[in-house]
Each structure stands twice: as structure tokens, then as C-alpha cells.
Scaffold this motif. Structure first.
Motif, short mmCIF file in Angstrom:
data_model
loop_
_atom_site.label_atom_id
_atom_site.label_comp_id
_atom_site.label_asym_id
_atom_site.label_seq_id
_atom_site.Cartn_x
_atom_site.Cartn_y
_atom_site.Cartn_z
N LEU A 37 0.84 -1.21 0.00
CA LEU A 37 0.00 0.00 0.00
C LEU A 37 0.87 1.25 0.00
O LEU A 37 0.58 2.22 -0.72
CB LEU A 37 -0.93 0.00 1.22
N LEU A 38 1.91 1.21 0.80
CA LEU A 38 2.79 2.37 0.88
C LEU A 38 3.47 2.63 -0.47
O LEU A 38 3.58 3.77 -0.92
CB LEU A 38 3.84 2.11 1.97
N ARG A 39 3.90 1.56 -1.09
CA ARG A 39 4.57 1.74 -2.38
C ARG A 39 3.60 2.31 -3.42
O ARG A 39 3.95 3.19 -4.21
CB ARG A 39 5.16 0.42 -2.88
N LEU A 40 2.38 1.82 -3.39
CA LEU A 40 1.37 2.35 -4.32
C LEU A 40 1.10 3.82 -4.03
O LEU A 40 1.01 4.63 -4.94
CB LEU A 40 0.06 1.57 -4.19
N ALA A 41 0.97 4.15 -2.76
CA ALA A 41 0.70 5.54 -2.40
C ALA A 41 1.85 6.44 -2.85
O ALA A 41 1.64 7.57 -3.30
CB ALA A 41 0.48 5.67 -0.89
N ARG A 42 3.08 5.91 -2.74
CA ARG A 42 4.24 6.70 -3.15
C ARG A 42 4.26 6.94 -4.65
O ARG A 42 4.98 7.81 -5.13
CB ARG A 42 5.54 5.99 -2.72
N MET A 43 3.46 6.19 -5.40
CA MET A 43 3.34 6.44 -6.84
C MET A 43 2.64 7.78 -7.08
O MET A 43 2.72 8.34 -8.15
CB MET A 43 2.53 5.34 -7.52
N TYR A 44 1.88 8.21 -6.10
CA TYR A 44 1.09 9.43 -6.29
C TYR A 44 1.71 10.65 -5.62
O TYR A 44 1.30 11.76 -5.88
CB TYR A 44 -0.32 9.22 -5.73
N THR A 45 2.62 10.43 -4.71
CA THR A 45 3.20 11.55 -4.02
C THR A 45 4.64 11.24 -3.61
O THR A 45 4.92 10.12 -3.17
CB THR A 45 2.40 11.93 -2.75
N PRO A 46 5.53 12.21 -3.77
CA PRO A 46 6.89 11.98 -3.31
C PRO A 46 7.01 12.16 -1.78
O PRO A 46 8.03 11.85 -1.20
CB PRO A 46 7.70 13.07 -4.04
N ASN A 47 5.91 12.64 -1.19
CA ASN A 47 5.95 13.00 0.23
C ASN A 47 5.53 11.82 1.10
O ASN A 47 4.40 11.34 1.02
CB ASN A 47 4.99 14.19 0.41
N GLN A 48 6.46 11.37 1.95
CA GLN A 48 6.20 10.18 2.78
C GLN A 48 4.98 10.38 3.69
O GLN A 48 4.16 9.48 3.85
CB GLN A 48 7.45 9.85 3.61
N ALA A 49 4.87 11.57 4.28
CA ALA A 49 3.76 11.81 5.21
C ALA A 49 2.42 11.74 4.48
O ALA A 49 1.45 11.17 4.99
CB ALA A 49 3.93 13.18 5.89
N VAL A 50 2.37 12.31 3.29
CA VAL A 50 1.13 12.27 2.51
C VAL A 50 0.82 10.83 2.11
O VAL A 50 -0.34 10.38 2.18
CB VAL A 50 1.24 13.17 1.24
#
Lengths: 215, 77
Positions: A37-50
Motif C-alpha cells: 500500500l505504501l509503495r502504491l501511495a508513493r506512486m502518487y506523491t513523493p511526500n512520505q507523510a502524505v
């Protein structure tokens, strides 16, 4: 963790326990799926917190939707679909939200050559054949290829891809999902998924070739 | 088969979705083309590189936030 191999073992039991409010079952599921999930989310934002906010929102939607989840799709594809929808809704750039399936369809039109046409002979008897051969990577030691450094080059190339290509290559090659799971999660056809995968891999290959020529 | 054609169907080949006739043409081409053999080897290597990705680590804050969220959800059921 987070790779496909481990996700199916006992998952139905964990879901049943979760429906009863078992916190350990929740922790186990988080443990299993968090990296994906985290890797997928990182596809949309470079920001770790987001990215972590997107993941949190996804888990909340999973808990709230748990009673409606019928298990027709695998849990990881269902969760990925939820995450993609949340991430796309949050992302300003894609807010006027073209469905991913439409983005995927667009990719089928127009040309996007896998290899720079200049690499091939333009005319003569051998038109369309290599003007200069691709580099032979068989001499590159596997420990160099699989070092974090080469992956970082691939990752940077993925970040430059268009969204649909980025999602497909991440799920297929980085996460190792089978084609049918990717198609279910992203709601795209098998043919579309293959076009996207092809173009994405071609660009990453080019980036690796450029990099490996320098080292 | 021209090399420029092969590079566009290489993913179908690796995915095992190439129709039999095209597969035969591709294999025929490969027997005499070192360049395309190298290209396919690069594509395979690219996939191996991607599979070598390290896991992303979540922050402890996320674990705490998820625990709180779970308690709230469980309490409301």
C-alpha cells in the motif's frame, strides 16, 4: 512482506477475525499489506507523510467496507483499488479525474516506440534492423544489477512515467502481482495492461542502458 | 521479422501471449540475430532489477495512527 506469495495464507481467517473486532488480526493484515500500500501511495506523491495519510485513509475505508467485501476479488486487489481511488481523489493534478481505464485506453492510441527509431537502419536491404546492437549485459554481475543503486535508477525512471504505466509496472514487476490481479485492481483490460507494461518496461530498460554505459 | 518489429512484441513474448505464428517468426529471427537476443536479455534483466526493490518502511507514527483508528472503529461497531 507485502509480496503476493504471503498474502493468501489464512487471509479468510484473518478477515473473519477482523469482522469480530480482533485487533491482532488487524495488525497481521497491516503487516502483510502495508509495504504494498505504501509503495502504491508513493506512486502518487513523493511526500512520505502524505503517502502514509493515503494508506491510513485506505485502511479506514477497508474497515468500513469490510462487511460489504464479498471476497470475490482477492483482498490485496480490493485494497489496491480503494487506495488508487483515494490517491487519485486527493491528487490535485488528477482531481478532474479521468478514470484510469480511460488513461489506459489513450495509451493504446498514438505511437510510443519501445526503442528509439534511430537505433534501427532506416533504409536499404536491412531496413528495420539494428544500426548498432544493444549492449550485452551478460557481463554485468548479478550483484551489480541487483544492487540498490541500479534499482534507484529504475525507480527514478518509473517516477517519470505517465500514471497508468507507473501503476502497472509497479504492481506487475516491483510487487510481482499476476496480470489478472493488476487488471482487477486498476479496472483495465488484459490487452491494455500489456501495452502499458510494455511501454513502461521499455522506458525503464532505456534508463538502465544509459546508466550501465556510464559505470 | 525486422528488429524494430520484435522490440514491440517482446512483452507479449515474455508474457507468453504471442499467437503461435508470430511466436514462430520471432524464434526464427532470434536464431540469427544477436542484437535482438541482447535486447530480450536486457528486458529480462530489467524485470529482475525491478523485483529487487527494497521494501518501503512505514514510520512508527503510522502504526500508532492505525492502532487509534482501529480502536475507534471497533468501539463504534
Amino acid at each position: 512482506m507485502g509480496r503476493l506469495e504471503v498474502t493468501d495464507v489464512g487471509e479468510a481467517d484473518l478477515l473473519a477475525a477482523l469482522r469480530r473486532g480482533d485487533e491482532q488480526a488487524f495488525r497481521d493484515l497491516v503487516q502483510r499489506h502495508q509495504a504494498t500500500l505504501l509503495r502504491l501511495a508513493r506512486m502518487y506523491t513523493p511526500n512520505q507523510a502524505v503517502a502514509e495519510e493515503i494508506v491510513q485513509e485506505t485502511w479506514l475505508a477497508v474497515l468500513r467496507g469490510l462487511d460489504d467485501f464479498e471476497g470475490r476479488a482477492a483482498l490485496h486487489t480490493w485494497m489496491a483499488r480503494i487506495l488508487v481511488n483515494i490517491a487519485r481523489r486527493r491528487s490535485g493534478r488528477e482531481a478532474r479525474s479521468t478514470p484510469l481505464s480511460a488513461l489506459a485506453r489513450d495509451e493504446r492510441e498514438g505511437s510510443d516506440p519501445a526503442v528509439d527509431p534511430d537505433r534501427f537502419l532506416a533504409g536499404g536491404r536491412y531496413a528495420g534492423h539494428w544500426a548498432s546492437f544493444p549492449d550485452d549485459w551478460s557481463g554485468v554481475p548479478e550483484q551489480v544489477l541487483l544492487s540498490g543503486e541500479v534499482y534507484a535508477v529504475a525507480q527514478a525512471a518509473i517516477a517519470r512515467l505517465r500514471p497508468a504505466q507507473r501503476m502497472v509496472i509497479t504492481l506487475r514487476d516491483v510487487q510481482g502481482w499476476p496480470p489478472e490481479d493488476v487488471c482487477t485492481a486498476l479496472e483495465i483490460s488484459d490487452a491494455n495492461h500489456r501495452v502499458l507494461l510494455h511501454r513502461a518496461r521499455a522506458k525503464v530498460r532505456q534508463a538502465l542502458e544509459d546508466y550501465l554505459r556510464q559505470v | 521479422m525486422a528488429c524494430s518489429e520484435l522490440v514491440e512484441i517482446v512483452t507479449d513474448y515474455l508474457e507468453g501471449t504471442l499467437p503461435a505464428a508470430e511466436l514462430a517468426r520471432l524464434r526464427d529471427h532470434l536464431t540469427s540475430c544477436d542484437g535482438c537476443q541482447a535486447h530480450i536479455a536486457q528486458m529480462r534483466a530489467t524485470v529482475r532489477v525491478l523485483r529487487s526493490a527494497p521494501e518501503d518502511d512505514a514510520s512508527p507514527a503510522l502504526a500508532d495512527a492505525l492502532a487509534d483508528m482501529f480502536h475507534e472503529w471497533a468501539g463504534s461497531r
